[in-house]
Design an enzyme around this catalytic site. Structure first.
Site, PDB file in Angstrom:
ATOM      1  N   GLY A  46     -78.009 -15.846  10.703  1.00 37.24           N
ATOM      2  CA  GLY A  46     -77.576 -15.710   9.317  1.00 37.24           C
ATOM      3  C   GLY A  46     -76.986 -17.012   8.817  1.00 37.24           C
ATOM      4  N   GLN A  51     -71.278 -22.144   3.947  1.00 45.22           N
ATOM      5  CA  GLN A  51     -71.454 -23.015   5.114  1.00 45.22           C
ATOM      6  C   GLN A  51     -72.200 -24.305   4.788  1.00 45.22           C
ATOM      7  OE1 GLN A  51     -73.004 -19.495   7.485  1.00 45.22           O
ATOM      8  NE2 GLN A  51     -72.013 -20.679   9.102  1.00 45.22           N
ATOM      9  N   CYS A  92     -70.812 -18.545  15.475  1.00 49.10           N
ATOM     10  CA  CYS A  92     -70.937 -19.005  14.091  1.00 49.10           C
ATOM     11  C   CYS A  92     -71.423 -20.448  14.088  1.00 49.10           C
ATOM     12  CB  CYS A  92     -69.577 -18.921  13.392  1.00 49.10           C
ATOM     13  SG  CYS A  92     -69.632 -19.433  11.663  1.00 49.10           S
ATOM     14  N   LEU A  93     -72.362 -20.733  13.219  1.00 50.71           N
ATOM     15  CA  LEU A  93     -72.892 -22.100  13.121  1.00 50.71           C
ATOM     16  C   LEU A  93     -71.808 -23.078  12.665  1.00 50.71           C
ATOM     17  CD1 LEU A  93     -76.338 -21.255  11.477  1.00 50.71           C
ATOM     18  CD2 LEU A  93     -75.943 -21.976  13.854  1.00 50.71           C
ATOM     19  N   HIS A 134     -70.104 -10.552   8.729  1.00 46.31           N
ATOM     20  CA  HIS A 134     -69.766 -11.943   9.086  1.00 46.31           C
ATOM     21  C   HIS A 134     -70.105 -12.900   7.929  1.00 46.31           C
ATOM     22  CE1 HIS A 134     -69.887 -15.396  12.158  1.00 46.31           C
ATOM     23  NE2 HIS A 134     -70.507 -15.918  11.118  1.00 46.31           N
ATOM     24  N   GLU A 135     -71.281 -12.704   7.315  1.00 45.80           N
ATOM     25  CA  GLU A 135     -71.690 -13.584   6.199  1.00 45.80           C
ATOM     26  C   GLU A 135     -70.828 -13.323   4.964  1.00 45.80           C
ATOM     27  OE1 GLU A 135     -73.335 -15.823   7.292  1.00 45.80           O
ATOM     28  OE2 GLU A 135     -74.368 -14.866   8.955  1.00 45.80           O
ATOM     29  N   HIS A 138     -67.686 -15.146   5.114  1.00 46.32           N
ATOM     30  CA  HIS A 138     -67.821 -16.561   4.717  1.00 46.32           C
ATOM     31  C   HIS A 138     -67.675 -16.724   3.204  1.00 46.32           C
ATOM     32  CE1 HIS A 138     -68.847 -18.736   8.360  1.00 46.32           C
ATOM     33  NE2 HIS A 138     -69.860 -17.933   8.652  1.00 46.32           N
TER      34      HIS A 138
END
Ligand code: GNR
Ligand code: NI
Length: 168
Positions: A46, A51, A92-93, A134-135, A138
């Site tokens: 995702g 991000q 997480c990226l 999670h997204e 963000h």
């Protein structure tokens, strides 16, 4: 199309609250394409616009094995349907190299607009349910490390800060 730079914890820009998309126009569709390309290249399951330092309520997800089922969520809204929670080992990226258990609601409904601006709703399960939450976090300036103990969060922050210094 373009690969966008993913900003990393503890970059304060990750704490920005994203603004609702007013119209799903060509510029939003271009952002979606670039975000999908960036997510696949990373690779991640995702990616939220936050991000890539774009503070609009846009997120993309692909939880398929074959990496051929992109899902686009614009102005997502999540409703928790039941008290039941589950644990998931999250990564997480924007927090590269760290994986920790996070507890979240298991039963949710998400309403959003797709890449054509059409409204849809979904009751995701498993990794998709985790990823949607999670997204969405963000887009509200929140990271999975916020659910950890202050000590764990500080250890992760120090290690990433050191890496960032070495990369400069
Ligand atoms: O690639 C990702 N994997 C992942 C694994 C468990 C729970 C959440 C995620 S999302 C993450 C990509 C990312 O950072 N999205 O914001
Ligand atoms: Ni993430």
């Amino acid at each position: 199309m373009a690969i966008l730079e993913i900003i990393e914890f503890p970059d304060p820009r990750l704490r920005t609250t994203a603004k609702a998309v007013k119209e799903v126009n060509e510029s939003i569709q271009n952002l979606v394409k670039d975000m999908l390309e960036t997510m696949y290249e990373a690779p991640g399951v995702g990616l939220a616009a936050t991000q890539v330092n774009v503070h609009k309520r846009v997120m993309v997800i692909d939880v398929s094995e074959e990496r051929d089922q992109p899902q686009v969520f614009i102005n997502p809204q999540v409703e928790v349907l039941a008290d039941e929670t589950g644990e998931y080992e999250e990564g997480c990226l924007s927090v590269p190299g760290f994986y920790e258990t996070v507890i979240r609601p298991l039963n949710i409904r998400v309403k959003a607009l797709d890449a054509e601006g059409k409204a849809f709703e979904l009751e995701p399960e498993g990794l998709l349910a985790t990823c949607v939450q999670h997204e969405l976090d963000h887009l509200d300036g929140k990271l999975f490390v916020d659910y950890l103990s202050p000590l764990k969060r500080q250890r992760i922050r120090k290690k990433l800060e050191k890496q960032h210094r070495q990369n400069d």
